[in-house]
Design a protein around this motif. Structure first.
Motif: not given
Lengths: 425, 316
Positions: A263-265, A267-268, A270, A279, A285, A287-289, A346, A348
């Motif tokens: 999820q981080n990858l 949202n960043q 990448k 969900h 976020p 402010d996510s890229a 969430l 859902l």
């Protein structure tokens, strides 16, 4: 007063207060209850921390329309199974309703009451078929799906809609760049976008669900067919080979990648695509890229069609509760006001009508693909065995980690079969 | 007096050595060598001290970095907290995580529960450990030795193995979801360590002190209360801190035994990691706030702790 005297008095005061409060058996929340809230219209609901938000709106409606007050007991996922085991085995429960992960239903089936009356014909039509089947254990419905989830495809709309990317893709692969619908397309697109510091997709070696979805898409039941272990059949191998084929187009360290990392990858910015729980679409976020640049599509299809592994949570009523009536009222509320969960962060629910009500609204673009995936012809729930979590933790995840690190798929699957058979003995 | 002897007698100072007339070079040489040795010794000491400081700084960084990282993360924006690769300092400082974490329902109550539970557990541990340790060290019986070894057995069993039966027992006693139940559970963790710690502190107190107090008219208990306990107060502070920390940071028993009324903050912190995601920012913010009372307590009792830790060091 000297500092020393002040500290001493403060300490003595603190000790006296703590001891006095403990003498009255009070916590900061008020007087203690032993098992639920016997014979009242107040129910204690045990829920995983993330699910609390989904049920908050339901609880408000339930209080207003059914007169049932709800206290939530929030626990972290990793500790919930131990807590449930402890309380169910003691026969002395501190909750009247428990939200159970679907994989726990077989383990606790004997500790919860049937709630057949909630599963009317109308209800059965409005709940996804795989969930109706899973909720029914030994001829009785023992849990109401409060919310459900499934993996869908999240992709970078901005990259997919880029004119140059479209043209280059067309030239290289001979068909139009669009959200993938098949394994082959997923492989091609992953390969295409792996450049300039971006990877086409992620490969999660730390979790098993995604590979199991591919097994379903390849046309086999997951791991077990009844009592028979089928993990070494052709479909499992085909799915594992496909899974591993994506490693070259994924960030390094696939063996350690789990949901949070993937999820981080994404949202960043990448990865260009990810197969992820629906969900996550609403949790990008601001402010996510990639905020505002993400599209959603149904899970890809294999030879057996679209297949996903649903991730529902079921509301159950323990046999040991002294407040069955109010508990069942709350479970009924969770069905009646099911769409309230969608308005939580969430986002859902479990009723088809609830998802359909929102699917055309802005911000809920993931619902259409989610409905399609949950209704997919190959979609199925996990095998109903008490040993499932053990199989996952001790066999499936280690096997996947070895596979993405370069292990031979046929050998790994054969070893896994033996290990599972030993576990089930 | 021969020159060499005079140098030795004078302490070998250069001034005194210079005052000696017509010293042959062969005799002066040792003086010069001794001067060089002292400088070398000083330089050696300086480099040892520098090395020690470097090691100390490295140890501090090693121990302190995780906490500093936690602190910095608590001031990061949501997207910064999950940056790949991770950054140490926030790109943009924000208090949003603290607002989220402290605004969450039940956080304040969990703090009160944690304080209450830790205090009760500490008091219980001390009330039981002090007389137990005193008895064991002063009477030195076989049963005492067996008892102190047996006290360690509870530390050898994985907490999860006793957590579930303890939770059931508390339920049977009608103490489910109360701070007293959790305090009792926490005392099972801290009591063995407290007994061992207090035993070593009591060992360090000379028996003569008690005997002198007895001669002055104190009863055995009076001597314990008026003479021995004040002497080992540093040790009691150390034991109290360990007992307090054991309860303050304990997670498993709190998870198994608390619900609405007595849930402690470690469980609330863990709740920021859900099946649907991890709220790193809020989790680190609450963890940072939760560490403040312990830091303050340690600072307040710092002198007592040092005194307690060195108690018995000069026993001879």
């Amino acid at each position: 007063m000297s500092t020393r005297t002040f500290i001493s008095r403060l300490a003595v005061g603190g000790i006296c207060t703590a001891v006095a409060l403990s003498a009255t058996a009070c916590g900061a929340g008020g007087p203690a209850t032993t098992s639920g809230s016997a014979g009242t219209n107040t129910v204690n609901v045990l829920v995983e921390a993330g699910g609390h938000a989904v049920l908050t709106g339901v609880a408000e409606q339930c209080k207003q329309n059914a007169g049932v007050d709800v206290n939530f007991v929030e626990l972290p996922y990793d500790g919930m199974f131990n807590r449930l085991s402890s309380e169910f085995s003691s026969g002395n429960v501190s909750f009247d309703v428990a939200a159970l992960d679907s994989v726990w239903l077989p383990s606790f089936k004997d500790a919860v009451q049937p709630i057949d009356e909630i599963f009317t014909d109308e209800a059965k039509k409005d709940i996804f078929p795989s969930l109706v089947k899973e909720a029914n254990v030994d001829g009785h419905f023992i849990g109401l799906p409060a919310w459900t989830n499934a993996e869908i495809i999240l992709y970078r709309k901005d990259l997919f809609e880029d004119t140059k990317n479209k043209a280059d893709f067309q030239v290289k692969y001979g068909y139009e760049l669009a959200a993938p619908t098949t394994w082959k397309q997923y492989q091609d697109i992953s390969e295409f976008f792996t450049k300039d510091g971006i990877y086409g997709t992620d490969v999660k070696g730390g979790v098993e669900t995604e590979w199991l979805a591919h097994v379903l898409q390849a046309g086999s039941p997951m791991v077990l067919d009844g009592d028979k272990v089928v993990i070494d059949n052709a479909a499992h191998k085909e799915a594992l080979d496909f899974y591993v084929s994506l490693v070259k187009d994924a960030p390094s360290g696939a063996a350690q990648v789990d949901w949070a990392a993937a999820q981080n990858l994404f949202n960043q910015g990448k990865t260009a695509m990810t197969r992820f729980w629906a969900h996550a679409y609403r949790q990008i976020p601001a402010d996510s890229a990639v905020a505002g640049k993400v599209g959603a599509a149904p899970m890809i299809a294999g030879s057996a069609g679209i297949g996903g592994v649903p991730g529902p949570w079921y509301l159950t009523v323990p046999k040991a509760t002294k407040n069955t009536e109010a508990a069942k009222k709350f479970v009924q509320c969770a069905y009646d006001y099911n769409d309230k969960g969608i308005e939580s962060n969430l986002g859902l629910a479990s009723r088809i009508s609830a998802f359909e009500k929102y699917q055309d609204k802005e911000g809920y673009e993931s619902f259409g693909p989610l409905i399609e995936t949950l209704n997919g012809e190959a979609t199925a729930t996990r095998p109903a065995t008490e040993k499932w979590q053990q199989i996952v933790d001790t066999v499936l995840v280690p096997m996947l980690q070895k596979a993405v690190a370069g292990g031979d798929s046929a050998t790994l699957l054969a070893d896994a079969k033996k290990q599972i058979e030993d576990l089930l003995k | 007096m021969r020159v060499a002897e005079r140098i030795k007698h004078d302490g070998g100072t250069p001034a005194k050595a210079a005052a000696a007339p017509s010293l042959p070079p062969a005799v002066v040489r040792p003086r010069k060598r001794r001067g060089v040795n002292r400088e070398g010794l000083e330089a050696g000491r300086r480099s040892t001290r520098t090395l020690l400081w470097i090691l100390l700084a490295a140890a501090m960084v090693l121990y302190g970095f995780p906490f500093l990282y936690l602190l910095f993360t608590s001031f990061k924006t949501p997207i910064d907290t999950i940056a790949v690769p991770p950054t140490i300092l926030p790109k943009e400082w924000t208090l949003e995580n603290y607002t989220n974490a402290l605004g969450r329902i039940g956080v304040l109550a969990s703090f009160i529960n944690s304080i209450q539970t830790a205090i009760i557990s500490t008091v219980l541990s001390l009330v039981l450990a002090v007389p137990a340790a005193y008895g064991i060290t002063r009477y030195k019986t076989l049963s005492g030795r067996i008892f102190i070894m047996a006290a360690l057995v509870t530390r050898m069993v994985p907490p999860v193995a006793i957590g579930i039966p303890l939770a059931s027992m508390m339920g049977t006693l009608g103490l489910s979801d109360t701070p007293i139940a959790l305090s009792i559970a926490h005392t099972t963790i801290s009591l063995p360590l407290s007994i061992w710690l207090m035993s070593s502190f009591f060992e360090a107190v000379p028996k003569d002190l008690e005997e002198a107090a007895t001669v002055d008219g104190c009863s055995r208990l009076g001597a314990l209360w008026r003479v021995v306990i004040p002497v080992v107060s540093g040790g009691i502070a150390v034991t109290a801190i360990f007992a307090f920390l054991a309860s303050w940071n304990e997670f498993l028993f709190a998870l198994l035994m608390t619900a609405i009324r007595s849930q402690t903050t470690p469980v609330v912190i863990a709740n920021f990691q859900t099946q649907f995601g991890l709220d790193w920012g809020s989790m680190t913010a609450l963890a940072a706030v939760y560490s403040i009372p312990v830091i303050l307590l340690t600072l307040l009792l710092q002198r007592k702790i040092v005194a307690g830790m060195t108690l018995g060091a000069v026993k001879g």
